[in-house]
Design a protein around this motif. Structure first.
Motif, PDB file in Angstrom:
ATOM      1  N   VAL A  18       0.708  -1.221   0.116  1.00 17.40           N
ATOM      2  CA  VAL A  18       0.140  -0.063   0.020  1.00 17.40           C
ATOM      3  C   VAL A  18       0.819   1.188  -0.121  1.00 17.40           C
ATOM      4  CG1 VAL A  18      -1.819   1.345   1.295  1.00 17.40           C
ATOM      5  CG2 VAL A  18      -1.898  -1.219   1.292  1.00 17.40           C
ATOM      6  N   THR A  20       1.298   4.998   0.876  1.00 16.58           N
ATOM      7  CA  THR A  20       0.470   5.992   1.869  1.00 16.58           C
ATOM      8  C   THR A  20       1.102   7.420   1.985  1.00 16.58           C
ATOM      9  OG1 THR A  20       2.057   5.241   3.561  1.00 16.58           O
ATOM     10  CG2 THR A  20       0.104   4.024   3.471  1.00 16.58           C
ATOM     11  N   LEU A  42      -5.704   7.471  -1.617  1.00 19.01           N
ATOM     12  CA  LEU A  42      -4.610   7.485  -0.875  1.00 19.01           C
ATOM     13  C   LEU A  42      -4.522   7.395   0.530  1.00 19.01           C
ATOM     14  CD1 LEU A  42      -1.242   7.508  -1.678  1.00 19.01           C
ATOM     15  CD2 LEU A  42      -1.420   9.889  -1.575  1.00 19.01           C
ATOM     16  N   PRO A  43      -4.163   6.234   1.235  1.00 20.02           N
ATOM     17  CA  PRO A  43      -4.271   6.448   2.644  1.00 20.02           C
ATOM     18  C   PRO A  43      -3.591   7.353   3.462  1.00 20.02           C
ATOM     19  CG  PRO A  43      -3.953   3.999   1.793  1.00 20.02           C
ATOM     20  CD  PRO A  43      -3.671   5.031   0.802  1.00 20.02           C
ATOM     21  N   VAL A  44      -3.814   7.938   4.416  1.00 25.44           N
ATOM     22  CA  VAL A  44      -3.439   9.226   5.216  1.00 25.44           C
ATOM     23  C   VAL A  44      -2.681   8.554   6.338  1.00 25.44           C
ATOM     24  CG1 VAL A  44      -3.083  11.459   6.104  1.00 25.44           C
ATOM     25  CG2 VAL A  44      -4.618  11.021   3.896  1.00 25.44           C
ATOM     26  N   VAL A  45      -1.584   8.750   6.725  1.00 25.11           N
ATOM     27  CA  VAL A  45      -1.155   8.012   7.940  1.00 25.11           C
ATOM     28  C   VAL A  45      -0.448   8.965   8.891  1.00 25.11           C
ATOM     29  CG1 VAL A  45      -0.857   5.713   7.159  1.00 25.11           C
ATOM     30  CG2 VAL A  45       1.139   7.230   7.095  1.00 25.11           C
ATOM     31  N   ASP A  49       2.590   5.760  11.687  1.00 23.37           N
ATOM     32  CA  ASP A  49       1.690   4.751  10.545  1.00 23.37           C
ATOM     33  C   ASP A  49       0.467   4.347  10.713  1.00 23.37           C
ATOM     34  OD1 ASP A  49       3.853   5.130   8.752  1.00 23.37           O
ATOM     35  OD2 ASP A  49       5.001   3.456   9.435  1.00 23.37           O
ATOM     36  N   LEU A  51      -3.564   4.841  10.143  1.00 24.22           N
ATOM     37  CA  LEU A  51      -4.464   5.206   9.437  1.00 24.22           C
ATOM     38  C   LEU A  51      -5.145   6.404  10.159  1.00 24.22           C
ATOM     39  CD1 LEU A  51      -5.636   5.135   6.501  1.00 24.22           C
ATOM     40  CD2 LEU A  51      -7.419   3.621   7.405  1.00 24.22           C
ATOM     41  N   MET A  54      -8.259   9.089   4.307  1.00 29.76           N
ATOM     42  CA  MET A  54      -8.026   8.811   3.020  1.00 29.76           C
ATOM     43  C   MET A  54      -8.213  10.202   2.226  1.00 29.76           C
ATOM     44  SD  MET A  54      -7.764   5.188   2.432  1.00 29.76           S
ATOM     45  CE  MET A  54      -8.253   4.910   0.976  1.00 29.76           C
TER      46      MET A  54
END
Length: 75
Positions: A18, A20, A42-45, A49, A51, A54
């Motif tokens: 994935v 990120t 796009l996952p936002v972390v 890290d 989550l 998004m």
């Protein structure tokens, strides 16, 4: 891919590597990553890290339309 089409469950169908982006990244960075990786979300972390949300192409376009000054790269 054929693997995903024939998957019996989410584990078999999911993407394992994935891409990120950090929650402090700019809209420009998010847009560049979406284009580079040819993805629409796009996952936002956070810094651990984990989550936190998004961001999508639609989210980026919303910023472009409603706040164009936010899209100008700062030196």
């Amino acid at each position: 891919s054929m693997r995903k089409a024939l998957a019996g469950d989410c584990r078999e169908a999911m993407t394992r590597s994935v891409v990120t982006i950090a929650e402090g990244a700019s809209i420009q960075e998010a847009a560049a990553m979406l284009l580079k990786h040819k993805i629409s979300r796009l996952p936002v972390v956070d810094r651990h890290d984990d989550l936190v949300g998004m961001i999508s192409c639609s989210d980026v376009m919303q910023v472009v339309v409603t706040d164009p000054d936010a899209c100008v790269l700062q030196p």
